[in-house]
Write an enzyme that holds these catalytic residues in place. Structure first.
Site, PDB file in Angstrom:
ATOM      1  N   ARG A  84     -55.630  22.919  -2.682  1.00  0.00           N
ATOM      2  CA  ARG A  84     -55.041  21.578  -2.185  1.00  0.00           C
ATOM      3  C   ARG A  84     -55.311  21.508  -0.853  1.00  0.00           C
ATOM      4  NH1 ARG A  84     -49.875  19.033  -2.759  1.00  0.00           N
ATOM      5  NH2 ARG A  84     -49.667  17.527  -1.217  1.00  0.00           N
ATOM      6  N   ARG A  93     -55.523  14.574  -4.257  1.00  0.00           N
ATOM      7  CA  ARG A  93     -55.415  16.235  -4.215  1.00  0.00           C
ATOM      8  C   ARG A  93     -55.603  16.882  -5.592  1.00  0.00           C
ATOM      9  NH1 ARG A  93     -49.895  15.025  -3.458  1.00  0.00           N
ATOM     10  NH2 ARG A  93     -50.687  13.678  -1.641  1.00  0.00           N
ATOM     11  N   ASP A  96     -50.894  18.869  -7.341  1.00  0.00           N
ATOM     12  CA  ASP A  96     -49.495  18.793  -6.697  1.00  0.00           C
ATOM     13  C   ASP A  96     -48.438  19.109  -7.498  1.00  0.00           C
ATOM     14  OD1 ASP A  96     -48.437  17.118  -4.062  1.00  0.00           O
ATOM     15  OD2 ASP A  96     -47.369  16.593  -5.909  1.00  0.00           O
ATOM     16  N   ASP A  98     -44.285  19.145  -7.641  1.00  0.00           N
ATOM     17  CA  ASP A  98     -43.069  18.867  -7.179  1.00  0.00           C
ATOM     18  C   ASP A  98     -42.166  19.321  -7.991  1.00  0.00           C
ATOM     19  OD1 ASP A  98     -44.117  17.340  -4.993  1.00  0.00           O
ATOM     20  OD2 ASP A  98     -44.703  15.717  -6.336  1.00  0.00           O
TER      21      ASP A  98
HETATM   22  N1  LIG Z   1     -49.872   8.202 -10.424  1.00  0.00           N
HETATM   23  C1  LIG Z   1     -49.564   9.234  -9.518  1.00  0.00           C
HETATM   24  N2  LIG Z   1     -49.492   8.799  -8.129  1.00  0.00           N
HETATM   25  C2  LIG Z   1     -49.305   9.671  -7.268  1.00  0.00           C
HETATM   26  N3  LIG Z   1     -49.159   9.454  -5.863  1.00  0.00           N
HETATM   27  C3  LIG Z   1     -48.734  10.576  -5.386  1.00  0.00           C
HETATM   28  S1  LIG Z   1     -48.636  10.510  -3.530  1.00  0.00           S
HETATM   29  N4  LIG Z   1     -48.789  11.729  -6.267  1.00  0.00           N
HETATM   30  C4  LIG Z   1     -48.611  13.019  -6.151  1.00  0.00           C
HETATM   31  C5  LIG Z   1     -47.351  13.415  -6.255  1.00  0.00           C
HETATM   32  O1  LIG Z   1     -46.401  13.171  -5.512  1.00  0.00           O
HETATM   33  C6  LIG Z   1     -49.003  11.039  -7.512  1.00  0.00           C
HETATM   34  C7  LIG Z   1     -49.067  11.667  -8.719  1.00  0.00           C
HETATM   35  O2  LIG Z   1     -49.017  12.843  -9.181  1.00  0.00           O
HETATM   36  N5  LIG Z   1     -49.352  10.399  -9.788  1.00  0.00           N
END
Ligand SMILES: Nc1nc2nc(S)n(CCO)c2c(=O)[nH]1
Length: 159
Positions: A84, A93, A96, A98
């Site tokens: 990443r 990325r 990711d 969370d």
């Molecule tokens: N659909 C979608 N949009 C995202 N925007 C971010 S930043 N992220 C990364 C997670 O915060 C994502 C994601 O995992 N999925």
């Protein structure tokens, strides 16, 4: 392992499915983490920084003896291991991770906020989360997420 945590994973570069599988394998391979449930894989439009490719998202339920901060460190090491690179904040990325929830705890610190502050705005989090935990209730809420969330109730924008 008496702690329950929910983790959201997303990828929108390269072999997205393989990145998700590899991240799950790395988490489950940790001696202090046990994978309990894994959602389906959802292809989702990017939110936040929209000039990027669609994501694949999943949510996991794990049991862990790690503290929230140590669990965060493991998630960050998985992200680093899988390449990443935070080139653009909110940008594309490889993987990711969370932490969404940890038991029924509220944690506010510089490094970690639990529940994740954007859970209730993100269908790419709520839909897979509800798939594996349909009666989930966020801490400090009096109703299950499925009942309390306007977005899910289709009331969003209806005043
Ligand atoms: N659909 C979608 N949009 C995202 N925007 C971010 S930043 N992220 C990364 C997670 O915060 C994502 C994601 O995992 N999925």
């Amino acid at each position: 392992m008496r702690n329950k945590a929910y983790i959201s994973l997303g990828s929108n570069i390269g072999n997205r499915v393989e990145y998700l599988h590899e991240a799950v394998r790395m988490l489950d391979g940790q001696e202090k983490i046990k994978l309990v449930s894994i959602s389906s894989i959802y292809e989702t439009d990017p939110v936040g920084y929209v000039e990027q490719d669609p994501f694949l998202n999943i949510v996991l339920e794990v049991r862990t003896s790690l503290s929230p901060l140590d669990l965060l460190h493991v998630c960050q090491s998985v992200e680093n291991e899988l390449g990443r690179k935070r080139v653009i904040r909110w940008g594309p990325r490889t993987i990711d991770l969370d932490i969404l929830l940890y038991n029924h705890e509220n944690i506010e610190s510089e490094k970690l906020n639990i529940p994740h502050p954007r859970i209730e705005e993100r269908a790419f989090v709520m839909i897979p989360l509800l798939e594996i935990a349909p009666t989930i209730q966020l801490p400090n809420k009096s109703m299950p997420l499925i009942e309390s969330n306007e977005f899910l109730q289709g009331k969003e924008g209806v005043r």
